[in-house]
Motif scaffolding. Structure first.
Motif, PDB file in Angstrom:
ATOM      1  N   ALA A 184      -2.698 -25.964  15.794  1.00 26.98           N
ATOM      2  CA  ALA A 184      -2.092 -26.412  17.041  1.00 26.98           C
ATOM      3  C   ALA A 184      -2.856 -25.840  18.217  1.00 26.98           C
ATOM      4  O   ALA A 184      -3.475 -24.768  18.117  1.00 26.98           O
ATOM      5  CB  ALA A 184      -0.629 -25.982  17.119  1.00 26.98           C
TER       6      ALA A 184
ATOM      7  N   VAL B 111       4.805 -26.762  23.028  1.00 23.21           N
ATOM      8  CA  VAL B 111       4.683 -26.826  21.564  1.00 23.21           C
ATOM      9  C   VAL B 111       6.094 -26.873  20.977  1.00 23.21           C
ATOM     10  O   VAL B 111       6.931 -26.019  21.281  1.00 23.21           O
ATOM     11  CB  VAL B 111       3.925 -25.613  20.999  1.00 23.21           C
ATOM     12  CG1 VAL B 111       3.752 -25.754  19.491  1.00 23.21           C
ATOM     13  CG2 VAL B 111       2.568 -25.454  21.686  1.00 23.21           C
TER      14      VAL B 111
ATOM     15  N   ASN C 119       2.189 -30.618  19.551  1.00 28.22           N
ATOM     16  CA  ASN C 119       1.838 -30.439  20.961  1.00 28.22           C
ATOM     17  C   ASN C 119       2.348 -31.663  21.708  1.00 28.22           C
ATOM     18  O   ASN C 119       2.018 -32.802  21.352  1.00 28.22           O
ATOM     19  CB  ASN C 119       0.330 -30.318  21.147  1.00 28.22           C
ATOM     20  CG  ASN C 119      -0.200 -28.968  20.718  1.00 28.22           C
ATOM     21  OD1 ASN C 119      -0.775 -28.825  19.646  1.00 28.22           O
ATOM     22  ND2 ASN C 119      -0.008 -27.965  21.554  1.00 28.22           N
TER      23      ASN C 119
END
Length: 279
Positions: A201, A207, A252
Motif C-alpha cells: 500500500a 488508507v 488507498n
C-alpha cells in the motif's frame, strides 16, 4: 617551554590550594576567558547562525545538545527513512491500542550501517502526534513518551530478508500487539506488512484497512459499497491467512469515507473490522 610542550586545560572546579601544580615552574594558571572576548562572541554568533541555516536549508544538524549530529552524507542515506518512519509511526498509532506500553522500531538491511537515532525519533514523533498534536517534534518526542510511560526500543536484524531495507514498528498495549512494516521499492516507499501480514500500500492519503471473511464476491461487494457513496479506489492489496479464513484488505482511497458509509461497511457480517487511516 617549546611549542610542543604548551598545553591548554579547562577545569570547572578550582585547584586545591595545596595542590603541587601551583608550584610547578612550567605551569601558568589563568581564568577561563576563551568565550568572553568580543572576537569569541562574534565567532560563536556566526557559528550558531550557520548551524541554524544548515538545519533549515539542508536538514543537517551539528553540535546540538538534544539531537544526534546529522551530516550531509548521513542525511543523504537516511533522509527518505526519516519521512517514511514518521508516516509508519502515524499509521501504527491509528491501529494501536489507545494505551500503548511499548514501541519497538526494528531495522534490517543497509540502513543498519548508519546511526538510526534520528529515524527512531521521527517514527516516535509520528506515533505520538495523535496524542500530542503538532506540539510533538523530533526533539521533545522522547521526553513526551517518557511522561506517557511509553517504553521505546530499537532492534536490528542483520540477516538478509525479503527487502534490502525494511523498517518495522510494533506497539504493545492492553494485551495486544500491532505492527506495520515498510520498505523501499527503488526510491518508492511502500507499506509491506500489517500485523505481520504481507500487503502493498502507498503510505500517504487515506488508507482503509479491513479484516473480512475470505469468500468469493467480497472485492465486488466492497467496490460497490464505496462506489455507491462516490468513493474511488486508487489501489487495493489483499492478503489472507488461509483459503476461506480471514482476509486483510488494504485500500488507498481518493477521499475519506464518511460515517454513514463506515457504518454500512461495519454492518456487513463478513466485515470483522474497518479502520480509516489518515496519512
Amino acid at each position: 617551554m617549546s611549542p610542543a610542550q604548551r598545553w591548554m586545560f579547562s577545569k570547572t572546579e578550582p585547584l586545591p590550594v595545596d595542590s603541587p601544580l601551583h608550584s610547578a615552574p612550567n605551569l601558568v594558571l589563568t581564568p577561563h576567558l576563551g568565550a568572553s572576548t568580543a572576537e569569541a562572541q562574534e565567532s560563536v554568533g556566526i557559528e550558531i547562525a550557520q548551524s541554524i541555516r544548515a538545519v533549515l536549508l539542508e536538514g543537517t544538524i551539528r553540535n546540538a545538545v538534544n539531537m544526534p549530529n546529522l551530516d550531509a552524507k548521513t542525511l543523504a542515506i537516511i533522509g527518505p527513512h526519516l519521512r517514511f518512519g514518521e508516516k509508519l509511526g502515524k499509521f501504527l498509532s491509528q491501529i494501536a491500542p489507545k494505551r500503548a506500553d511499548s514501541l519497538n522500531i526494528n531495522y534490517s538491511g543497509k540502513v543498519n550501517d548508519v546511526d538510526t537515532t534520528a529515524i527512531t525519533r521521527a517514527a516516535l514523533k509520528g506515533f505520538l502526534q495523535l496524542a500530542g498534536g503538532s506540539e510533538v517534534n523530533e526533539v521533545n518526542a522522547p521526553a513526551f513518551a517518557e511522561t506517557l510511560g511509553l517504553k521505546v526500543s530499537e532492534s536490528r536484524l542483520s540477516a538478509p530478508g525479503d527487502y534490502t531495507d525494511m523498517l518495522e514498528l510494533s506497539a504493545v498495549g492492553e494485551g495486544k500487539t500491532v505492527s506495520v512494516g515498510g520498505a523501499f521499492f527503488g526510491a518508492t516507499p511502500r507499506i509491506v506488512s500489517i500485523n505481520s501480514r504481507p500487503v502493498e500500500a502507498r503510505p500517504h492519503g487515506v488508507v482503509l484497512v479491513l479484516e473480512n471473511t475470505d469468500r468469493p464476491g467480497m472485492v465486488g461487494h466492497m467496490g460497490t459499497l464505496l462506489g455507491d457513496h462516490g468513493v474511488n479506489i486508487a489501489t487495493m492489496s489483499l492478503s489472507r491467512n488461509q483459503a476461506g479464513g480471514t482476509a486483510l484488505t488494504v485500500l488507498n482511497l481518493d477521499t475519506a469515507p464518511d460515517e454513514e458509509l463506515l457504518n454500512e461497511i461495519r454492518a456487513s457480517e463478513d466485515i470483522h473490522s474497518a479502520q480509516v487511516i489518515q496519512l
